[in-house]
Motif scaffolding. Structure first.
Motif: not given
Length: 167
Positions: A87-95
């Protein structure tokens, strides 16, 4: 007098009602179980970390997964479905969740396990945002009872990160 059909119907209705009450009591009794499973995951090696031709990042990991899920099993547990997700965060998606490994634990005898494996499913991110990314490994489980409702929970293990350069 009552006919045979009427008596059979009354007996069948009574039997099904008793069975439903027993199933309800059985399901309710699972609420008193407070499980305390334990798990540990080690990332032994990053086999490869590459950018695919379509621009997506892909990672292959070698993992040691150990868990003790005995406390999830009661007399009402049919089986437990377990999976490990990154599980990780990206600028597009919080999860973002990517399933890396899964398994079905059929009985309490198999609920303590240690597995040395590579990720069973591809760890791919749509885009090139995995370089240097911190991520959590989360062990999820779904308890499937013989009667009553399923329940799910997880253990989050943090402190993992990917390299800043492709390998």
């Amino acid at each position: 007098m009552h006919s045979f059909g009427y008596r059979a119907n009354a007996l069948l209705t009574f039997s099904i009602t008793i069975l439903a009450v027993i199933c309800g009591i059985a399901s309710f009794s699972d609420n008193f179980n407070s499980p305390s499973p334990a798990a540990q995951v080690q990332v032994l090696n990053i086999n490869w970390f590459q950018k695919k031709p379509d621009g997506d990042d892909e990672v292959s990991l070698t993992l040691n997964i150990s868990a003790n899920l005995e406390s999830l099993f009661t007399w009402n547990t049919k089986q437990v479905f377990v999976f490990l997700a990154a599980e990780y965060e990206t600028p597009k998606n919080s999860l973002n969740q990517v399933s890396l490994w899964d398994g079905i634990i059929p009985s309490k005898e198999h609920s303590k396990f240690w597995i040395h494996t590579t990720n069973k499913y591809r760890f791919v991110d749509q885009g090139s945002s995995l370089r240097g990314k911190d991520f959590n490994l989360t062990l999820h489980w779904h308890v499937m009872p013989k009667t009553g409702k399923m329940f799910a929970d997880n253990i989050v293990m943090s402190g993992y990160s990917l390299p800043k350069a492709y390998r």
